[in-house]
Design a protein around this motif. Structure first.
Motif, PDB file in Angstrom:
ATOM      1  N   TYR B  94     -27.375  -9.560 -29.505  1.00  0.00           N
ATOM      2  CA  TYR B  94     -27.287  -7.955 -30.098  1.00  0.00           C
ATOM      3  C   TYR B  94     -26.500  -7.585 -30.877  1.00  0.00           C
ATOM      4  O   TYR B  94     -27.203  -6.685 -32.158  1.00  0.00           O
ATOM      5  N   LEU B 100     -33.206  -8.366 -36.413  1.00  0.00           N
ATOM      6  CA  LEU B 100     -33.646  -8.409 -34.489  1.00  0.00           C
ATOM      7  C   LEU B 100     -35.260  -9.312 -34.674  1.00  0.00           C
ATOM      8  O   LEU B 100     -35.939  -8.397 -35.417  1.00  0.00           O
ATOM      9  N   ARG B 118     -34.038  -1.850 -26.223  1.00  0.00           N
ATOM     10  CA  ARG B 118     -32.711  -0.959 -26.166  1.00  0.00           C
ATOM     11  C   ARG B 118     -32.243  -1.655 -27.970  1.00  0.00           C
ATOM     12  O   ARG B 118     -31.874  -1.154 -28.343  1.00  0.00           O
ATOM     13  N   ALA B 119     -33.031  -2.715 -28.713  1.00  0.00           N
ATOM     14  CA  ALA B 119     -32.729  -2.771 -30.538  1.00  0.00           C
ATOM     15  C   ALA B 119     -32.399  -1.118 -31.237  1.00  0.00           C
ATOM     16  O   ALA B 119     -32.403  -1.186 -32.301  1.00  0.00           O
ATOM     17  N   LYS B 124     -31.116  -0.259 -35.099  1.00  0.00           N
ATOM     18  CA  LYS B 124     -31.338  -1.769 -35.234  1.00  0.00           C
ATOM     19  C   LYS B 124     -32.915  -2.276 -36.275  1.00  0.00           C
ATOM     20  O   LYS B 124     -33.760  -1.229 -35.582  1.00  0.00           O
ATOM     21  N   VAL B 126     -36.319  -4.042 -36.166  1.00  0.00           N
ATOM     22  CA  VAL B 126     -36.545  -4.943 -35.045  1.00  0.00           C
ATOM     23  C   VAL B 126     -38.094  -5.381 -35.892  1.00  0.00           C
ATOM     24  O   VAL B 126     -38.939  -5.002 -36.073  1.00  0.00           O
TER      25      VAL B 126
END
Lengths: 313, 266
Positions: B94, B100, B118-119, B124, B126
């Motif tokens: 990613y 995502l 994690r993202a 990021k 999501v």
């Protein structure tokens, strides 16, 4: 320079052969190994009936090697034809050895008869699995006379070359090899796993393998495997598939000098993944260049004293 | 070396009528999408994905779906020990993704939680699209909300969210996303669902990564039990995360698997 091995009339493009029990459940998996550099492959051992084998954990590594008690799982010889056909479709150039097993000689003969009809180049008789003693008793290869009887029985049902896979857990492996040779074996595969051994988890206070004991392979057994190959080389005239702890090129050269014509590769995958085949072949090629050898067959038995002649055995 | 590490269960969450989440106080250092072989002595050892994961703890969501998982549900209480080998396998990529979209179905949701965690740490965007049979079976809404991700749900019986498949929600969502961003779809769940997700991604010209599962023995790429036709890739080593595009090249994807003996099971 020639790295091609003519083994019982079968052409292997290099001496590395995937050993039985590794990545041999499906034809596609076997073909994936040749696409990564294996000269040939050996299927997983098949018996008459479908078998689930032992419950997990079945395979562990420990510092120095691998211990397994898979327990001869397999779909059964009758169900497996499509896997051999798939291999042939995906890897038409590389030889395949079909591994044959059974509870007793009658079953081994029955499996061999069916395997004989499949697109395999050679049959390997697994007389030496140490993980199924509770069910099948001592492996055939632990007794020279039973080895003789079993080899003879299979010889009568196939014209394909036969290699007999021996156990290192015997006092005189050369004697067992002689009995196989005298009864029609075309080659010897040496050696199967040692042991059985055991690994205990101290937190759980239990053996980790569900079967409690398993066969030991990898670097830990290499000196024993080298000695077994050495003994067999001095006992019989037929060629040897040397296996047991061949992790890198140096191990491979050692095994060939002891007397191996082909190399069974298994535990090396743990350490170097599928590039192990190319790594081993490349190292052999480089060594031959350094030493001024032109044909790979010149390496075989090189560690035996000058003047030692197998043909005079 | 692949000998197991042994941890005591610190706490247990009952996250759905048949899924318990076991919490262990250990920094497991897994990459998102990797799996563990979970060992219950005297019974079996089975591959399990990792859900919530911090430096202090990790969660394993275990559905009562087979002999071993049933035995874990019955026998393992707080303070009891389980063994773990791993983490094994490939992980979700990613790094260069801006948005995502994580599609989880049934028991495939735990790795989607791990990925979302994690993202979001990296700032990021999501979106999580979760499907389950009914509202009771939806997983980790509290943890997804804690991460602050967009959470869309579907249920087979309509008891919560969209009445129908999560793939319907995905298609609807894709019509609204900002295509100037680097978007990737991630999925874990029943294989027929993942086939559909991979096909939707292909149709929409979006990247996709799927998380596959096969019967496993060694977990580290030597036994050959989990290999897929026709490439022969090992799901434990070359997977479990592969691209949706590559998955679709495999004739067995969504069609069949092999069992403990190696025999094909439809």
């Amino acid at each position: 320079m020639n790295l091609n091995v003519n083994f019982c009339g079968i052409q292997f493009p290099n001496p590395t052969v995937l050993a039985s029990g590794y990545l041999g459940v499906t034809g596609a998996s076997l073909a994936n190994c040749t696409s990564k550099g294996a000269g040939g492959v050996t299927s997983k051992t098949l018996l008459m009936k479908e078998r689930t084998g032992h419950a997990n954990p079945t395979i562990l590594t420990f510092p120095g090697g691998v211990i397994n008690a898979v327990g001869l799982s397999g779909e059964g010889i009758g169900n497996a034809k499509h896997e051999f056909e798939k291999y042939r479709e995906l890897a038409p150039e590389n030889p395949i050895i079909g591994s044959v097993g059974g509870h007793d000689i009658d079953e081994i003969v029955e499996v061999a008869q069916i395997m004989d009809e499949y697109p395999v180049d050679m049959l390997e008789l697994n007389f030496s699995c140490p993980n199924v003693e509770g069910e099948m008793g001592k492996p055939i290869a632990c007794d020279p006379l039973i080895t003789a009887q079993a080899t003879k029985a299979v010889r009568q049902v196939t014209k394909k070359p036969i290699t007999v896979k021996l156990s290192p857990n015997v006092p005189d492996i050369g004697l067992v090899a002689k009995h196989a040779e005298a009864n029609g074996a075309d080659a010897i595969t040496a050696v199967n796993t040692m042991g059985p051994g055991m690994v205990i988890d101290i937190q759980m206070r239990r053996p980790i393998l569900t079967n409690k004991v398993g066969g030991v392979s990898g670097h830990a057994i290499k000196p024993i495997a080298v000695r077994c190959v050495w003994d067999i080389y001095r006992s019989v005239k037929i060629p040897i598939i040397a296996t047991g702890g061949v992790i890198n090129g140096r191990d491979a050269l050692e095994m060939m000098m002891a007397g191996g014509s082909l190399l069974g590769i298994g535990s090396a995958i743990v350490y170097h993944d599928l590039k192990c085949f190319d790594m081993i072949t490349d190292k052999i090629r480089a060594f031959m260049e350094e030493e001024g050898l032109n044909d790979i067959s010149e390496l075989v038995g090189l560690a035996h004293e000058e003047g030692f002649d197998r043909d005079k055995l | 070396m692949s000998l197991p590490l042994v941890f005591k269960v610190d706490s247990i969450r009952q996250d759905s009528p048949n899924l318990k989440t076991y919490v262990f106080k250990h920094n497991i250092r897994a990459k998102s999408g990797q799996f563990l072989m979970v060992w219950l002595p005297g019974h079996d050892e089975v591959p399990m994905s990792i859900g919530w994961q911090t430096k202090e703890e990790f969660h394993v969501g275990i559905a009562d779906a087979g002999d071993c998982t049933h035995a874990i549900h019955e026998n393992i209480k707080v303070g009891d020990k389980l063994g773990f080998r791993g983490p094994y396998g490939t992980s979700f990529d990613y790094k260069d993704v801006d948005h995502l979209i994580c599609v989880g179905g049934g028991y495939g949701t735990p790795p989607m939680l791990n990925l979302a965690q994690r993202a979001t740490e990296l700032g990021k965007k999501v979106t999580v699209i979760q499907g389950a049979r009914s509202a009771d079976y939806l997983l980790y809404e509290d943890l997804f909300n804690q991460l602050g991700v967009e959470l869309l749900v579907s249920t087979d019986d309509g008891s919560k969210g969209h009445h129908g498949y999560n793939t319907d929600v995905l298609e609807e969502h894709l019509s609204k996303i900002d295509r100037s961003e680097n978007v990737c779809i991630y999925t874990c769940g029943p294989e027929v669902m993942m086939v559909k997700v991979a096909q939707i991604a292909e149709k929409n010209e979006l990247k996709c990564q799927v998380s596959l599962e096969r019967y496993m023995k060694c977990g580290f790429g030597i036994c050959g039990q989990c290999c897929m036709d026709d490439s022969g890739i090992r799901i434990c080593k070359d997977g479990p995360i592969i691209s949706g595009e590559y998955a679709l090249e495999h004739p067995e994807f969504g069609k069949y698997t092999r069992g403990q003996s190696g025999k094909v099971e439809k």
